[in-house]
Design a protein around this motif. Structure first.
Motif, PDB file in Angstrom:
ATOM      1  N   THR A 172       0.845  -1.191   0.000  1.00  0.00           N
ATOM      2  CA  THR A 172       0.000   0.000   0.000  1.00  0.00           C
ATOM      3  C   THR A 172       0.881   1.242   0.000  1.00  0.00           C
ATOM      4  O   THR A 172       2.009   1.202   0.513  1.00  0.00           O
ATOM      5  CB  THR A 172      -0.934   0.038   1.223  1.00  0.00           C
ATOM      6  OG1 THR A 172      -0.133   0.042   2.416  1.00  0.00           O
ATOM      7  CG2 THR A 172      -1.863  -1.164   1.236  1.00  0.00           C
ATOM      8  N   GLU A 174       0.557   4.135   1.567  1.00  0.00           N
ATOM      9  CA  GLU A 174       0.620   4.936   2.791  1.00  0.00           C
ATOM     10  C   GLU A 174       1.675   4.383   3.746  1.00  0.00           C
ATOM     11  O   GLU A 174       1.989   3.195   3.731  1.00  0.00           O
ATOM     12  CB  GLU A 174      -0.736   4.952   3.486  1.00  0.00           C
ATOM     13  CG  GLU A 174      -1.795   5.768   2.750  1.00  0.00           C
ATOM     14  CD  GLU A 174      -1.507   7.266   2.777  1.00  0.00           C
ATOM     15  OE1 GLU A 174      -1.152   7.801   3.845  1.00  0.00           O
ATOM     16  OE2 GLU A 174      -1.641   7.902   1.726  1.00  0.00           O
ATOM     17  N   GLY A 175       2.193   5.229   4.611  1.00  0.00           N
ATOM     18  CA  GLY A 175       3.115   4.795   5.652  1.00  0.00           C
ATOM     19  C   GLY A 175       4.545   4.695   5.133  1.00  0.00           C
ATOM     20  O   GLY A 175       4.924   5.316   4.145  1.00  0.00           O
ATOM     21  N   GLN A 198      -2.985  -4.138  10.206  1.00  0.00           N
ATOM     22  CA  GLN A 198      -4.085  -3.194  10.414  1.00  0.00           C
ATOM     23  C   GLN A 198      -5.387  -3.637   9.753  1.00  0.00           C
ATOM     24  O   GLN A 198      -6.422  -3.758  10.402  1.00  0.00           O
ATOM     25  CB  GLN A 198      -3.679  -1.809   9.895  1.00  0.00           C
ATOM     26  CG  GLN A 198      -4.736  -0.746  10.066  1.00  0.00           C
ATOM     27  CD  GLN A 198      -5.094  -0.505  11.519  1.00  0.00           C
ATOM     28  OE1 GLN A 198      -4.214  -0.400  12.361  1.00  0.00           O
ATOM     29  NE2 GLN A 198      -6.381  -0.444  11.829  1.00  0.00           N
ATOM     30  N   ARG A 220       9.334  -2.755   8.225  1.00  0.00           N
ATOM     31  CA  ARG A 220       9.332  -1.433   7.601  1.00  0.00           C
ATOM     32  C   ARG A 220      10.709  -1.170   7.007  1.00  0.00           C
ATOM     33  O   ARG A 220      11.723  -1.293   7.700  1.00  0.00           O
ATOM     34  CB  ARG A 220       8.978  -0.340   8.610  1.00  0.00           C
ATOM     35  CG  ARG A 220       7.516  -0.370   9.022  1.00  0.00           C
ATOM     36  CD  ARG A 220       7.182   0.701  10.028  1.00  0.00           C
ATOM     37  NE  ARG A 220       5.827   0.508  10.547  1.00  0.00           N
ATOM     38  CZ  ARG A 220       5.343   1.125  11.614  1.00  0.00           C
ATOM     39  NH1 ARG A 220       6.096   1.988  12.268  1.00  0.00           N
ATOM     40  NH2 ARG A 220       4.107   0.889  12.027  1.00  0.00           N
ATOM     41  N   HIS A 442      -1.502  13.988   4.227  1.00  0.00           N
ATOM     42  CA  HIS A 442      -1.214  12.593   4.548  1.00  0.00           C
ATOM     43  C   HIS A 442      -1.841  12.288   5.906  1.00  0.00           C
ATOM     44  O   HIS A 442      -1.966  13.181   6.757  1.00  0.00           O
ATOM     45  CB  HIS A 442       0.297  12.332   4.612  1.00  0.00           C
ATOM     46  CG  HIS A 442       0.967  12.392   3.281  1.00  0.00           C
ATOM     47  ND1 HIS A 442       1.187  11.286   2.495  1.00  0.00           N
ATOM     48  CD2 HIS A 442       1.465  13.449   2.585  1.00  0.00           C
ATOM     49  CE1 HIS A 442       1.786  11.637   1.374  1.00  0.00           C
ATOM     50  NE2 HIS A 442       1.969  12.951   1.407  1.00  0.00           N
ATOM     51  N   HIS A 445      -1.679   9.151  11.299  1.00  0.00           N
ATOM     52  CA  HIS A 445      -1.561   7.769  11.767  1.00  0.00           C
ATOM     53  C   HIS A 445      -1.717   6.825  10.570  1.00  0.00           C
ATOM     54  O   HIS A 445      -0.737   6.342  10.045  1.00  0.00           O
ATOM     55  CB  HIS A 445      -2.590   7.484  12.864  1.00  0.00           C
ATOM     56  CG  HIS A 445      -2.218   8.073  14.196  1.00  0.00           C
ATOM     57  ND1 HIS A 445      -2.264   9.424  14.452  1.00  0.00           N
ATOM     58  CD2 HIS A 445      -1.784   7.490  15.339  1.00  0.00           C
ATOM     59  CE1 HIS A 445      -1.865   9.654  15.698  1.00  0.00           C
ATOM     60  NE2 HIS A 445      -1.568   8.504  16.260  1.00  0.00           N
ATOM     61  N   HIS A 446      -2.917   6.557  10.153  1.00  0.00           N
ATOM     62  CA  HIS A 446      -3.166   5.774   8.939  1.00  0.00           C
ATOM     63  C   HIS A 446      -4.561   6.128   8.414  1.00  0.00           C
ATOM     64  O   HIS A 446      -5.342   6.798   9.105  1.00  0.00           O
ATOM     65  CB  HIS A 446      -3.012   4.268   9.196  1.00  0.00           C
ATOM     66  CG  HIS A 446      -3.844   3.745  10.324  1.00  0.00           C
ATOM     67  ND1 HIS A 446      -5.221   3.760  10.310  1.00  0.00           N
ATOM     68  CD2 HIS A 446      -3.487   3.195  11.507  1.00  0.00           C
ATOM     69  CE1 HIS A 446      -5.687   3.234  11.435  1.00  0.00           C
ATOM     70  NE2 HIS A 446      -4.655   2.893  12.185  1.00  0.00           N
ATOM     71  N   THR A 449      -8.068   5.873  10.541  1.00  0.00           N
ATOM     72  CA  THR A 449      -8.305   6.557  11.805  1.00  0.00           C
ATOM     73  C   THR A 449      -9.529   7.462  11.702  1.00  0.00           C
ATOM     74  O   THR A 449      -9.653   8.266  10.778  1.00  0.00           O
ATOM     75  CB  THR A 449      -7.072   7.392  12.197  1.00  0.00           C
ATOM     76  OG1 THR A 449      -5.966   6.516  12.407  1.00  0.00           O
ATOM     77  CG2 THR A 449      -7.328   8.184  13.458  1.00  0.00           C
TER      78      THR A 449
END
Length: 587
Positions: A172, A174-175, A198, A220, A442, A445-446, A449
């Motif tokens: 994905t 994001e992050g 998640q 990560r 952005h 957190h993710h 949320t």
């Protein structure tokens, strides 16, 4: 039978017993007619004695040939030790050896397998299996096991079910960066290793598993520090039909239980602080509240004088350092040089000594009188005998700089005590943060949320002011856990994706499986994830997680013991239909 007892087990009550021990040779002391050997296993040390008169000749000869780290088995009789060692659990006895078998010889290790080893960190990481024999590392791993058992016991007793989620998932955007895994059976396609479980834990809530947990490995691909590893472990938890208060109450309970069970420390207070308050008082969102030195903002009492540096600053802010008015000019200059380092980035530091007689002496006496400096002292809470340290500049930067100085001073003054524990909830984080480079928001957190209900209308008018229904648990200046109440309404989730810059097609491609699941009755749910490595380190009185991981990576993300990552051969690359571009030689 290789052993009847361990090397940490025998006591004076075992005198005259016939025993069999096995382990590694820690040390050999050869006095000619008598040889003493310290035998070690993970349970402790036992002293062996080989006596020219009482030990069979061939056994005595073999004892003289023993080297460090030889693996041996001995049989003999427990006798009273003449020179007792009160520092050893087995210090009242020794074993008069009757038989010795060398199970395996050993090369001389590259460093001493003792507490005060002569091996540097890189060398010990290369030979980590030897380092694990040392009590410090061995005990850290045993401590980690003890914490994991306590976590599982608590959560199981409170109705949580441990469920394993997949390691091969979908990448994905994001992050942090994902680690990706090529699929041989699906050429040109890749799995990703999970940064967290998640979406799967949210799907478990849709599936009716209303209390889930997992002690899970996550990955990560990001730059590393002493408290970061490319693979790390989380206590991952999710609950259905809960609000924020339910989550905070449940995991305050877990934290209290661990502190009592592991450290025998009772903690009653879990204060709460908003993100804005934490940034204003401490300059970061994970403040250590075991000591004071709260920020005092000085714009009102330091600007509009003749000091140009302060007048041009967005924020002037200071801290009162207890008892530091006695610092010499050399010590203060060292602090100034410390904040001017590239890692901190301050242009300089103004200081004020609060003398015991109530007067003040500062580095800017030319611009400020005693009345001005008294106002500074009031704003920072400084008392006679304290030193006020003041920085100025752009708000976010200067808060970060002063926060770093506050922590450095606390270390120097011995205020960060490993046996004191002060938990804190930080709440009301911003939901979104704007990235100047990409020109879009952005998720702080993710993307899952939930915003605060009262802030939902701001999503359209002023998204930067929307607060998240999110919370972090901080312990001694370290974030040990973080989570949020999730979005469970597909329309609100679609709105969130839109604000994060996803088109409908991109959102469907990346997260369609979750959105589809929400159509079948998603309950209100939320959760939290604890950084297990960091939690164990803090409970163990340290902050470097590497010491509590059996086989850690170095700061470059390499496993120097097995030499990974490494290239793979051409045959494997062909099977995966991958081509590695080799670096071109310079012209």
């Amino acid at each position: 039978m290789y052993r009847s007892h361990t090397c940490g087990e025998l006591r004076a009550t075992d005198i005259d017993s016939e025993v069999t021990l096995s382990g590694w040779v820690q040390k050999v002391r050869d006095k000619g007619f008598m040889v003493w050997v310290d035998l070690r296993d993970r349970y402790g040390l036992t002293q062996l004695i080989f006596d020219e008169e009482r030990t069979p000749a061939e056994v005595f000869t073999r004892a003289k040939e023993l080297g460090r780290e030889y693996v041996v088995q001995v049989k003999g009789k427990v006798i009273e030790r003449e020179a007792k060692n009160d520092l050893m659990a087995t210090g009242a006895i020794e074993i008069l050896v009757e038989d010795l078998q060398v199970l395996n010889s050993a090369k001389t290790p590259p460093f001493t397998i003792e507490e005060n080893t002569d091996g540097g960190e890189d060398l010990r990481m290369k030979y980590r299996y030897l380092d694990i024999r040392r009590n410090r590392v061995k005990n850290n791993l045993i401590f980690r096991h003890k914490v994991s058992i306590a976590v599982r016991n608590y959560l199981s007793e409170h109705g949580f079910i441990e469920v394993e989620t997949p390691y091969l998932i979908k990448s994905t955007p994001e992050g942090a960066r994902d680690f990706v895994v090529p699929s041989r059976m699906n050429p040109g396609e890749f799995y990703a290793l999970p940064q967290s479980p998640q979406t799967f834990k949210q799907l478990l809530m849709v599936g009716g598993m209303d209390k889930y947990f997992q002690i899970v490995k996550c990955f990560r691909d990001e730059d590393l520090r002493a408290d970061r590893q490319p693979e790390f472990t989380q206590i991952d938890c999710e609950m259905a039909f809960v609000d924020q208060e339910d989550i905070l109450s449940t995991f305050e309970g877990l934290t209290r239980f661990l502190l009592k069970e592991i450290k025998n420390v009772d903690v009653d207070s879990f204060p709460r602080m908003t993100y804005d308050e934490a940034m204003k008082k401490y300059g970061n969102d994970k403040p250590d509240i075991r000591f004071g030195m709260e920020f005092g903002e000085l714009n009102a009492v330091a600007q509009n004088k003749d000091f140009k540096v302060f007048n041009e600053a967005e924020l002037v802010v200071g801290i009162a350092v207890p008892g530091a008015a006695s610092y010499t000019r050399k010590e203060i200059d060292a602090l100034i040089n410390w904040v001017k380092r590239p890692q901190i980035g301050a242009m300089g530091m103004v200081y004020v000594k609060c003398n015991e007689d109530g007067s003040f002496k500062s580095s800017v006496d030319k611009f400020y009188d005693q009345e001005d400096l008294a106002a500074w002292a009031e704003a920072t809470g400084a008392k006679p005998g304290d030193l006020i340290c003041v920085l100025s500049g752009e708000t976010h930067k200067v808060r970060t700089q002063l926060s770093a100085l506050r922590m450095e001073l606390a270390e120097q003054l011995g205020l960060r005590k490993a046996d004191e524990f002060a938990p804190l909830w930080v709440v009301d984080f911003p939901l979104l943060e704007f990235d100047e480079e990409s020109g879009r928001y952005h998720a702080m957190h993710h993307p899952f949320t939930s915003p605060k209900k009262e802030d939902i209308p701001l999503l359209e008018s002023d998204p930067g002011k929307v607060r998240a229904n999110a919370y972090d648990l901080v312990l001694n200046g370290n974030e040990i856990g973080g989570g949020s109440i999730r979005i469970f309404d597909k329309d609100l989730q679609a709105t969130m994706f839109r604000h994060l810059g996803f088109s409908k097609e991109e959102a469907e491609e990346q997260f369609g499986f979750l959105m589809n699941a929400f159509q079948y009755g998603a309950p209100p749910h939320g959760g939290i994830a604890f950084g297990f490595d960091r939690l164990v380190a803090i409970l163990g009185g340290q902050e470097t997680i590497r010491d509590f991981i059996a086989f850690p990576k170095n700061n470059a993300g390499r496993d120097v013991m097995i030499d990974a990552p490494a290239r793979i051969d051409n045959e494997q690359l062909e099977e995966l239909q991958l081509e590695i571009k080799q670096p071109q030689p310079e012209a």
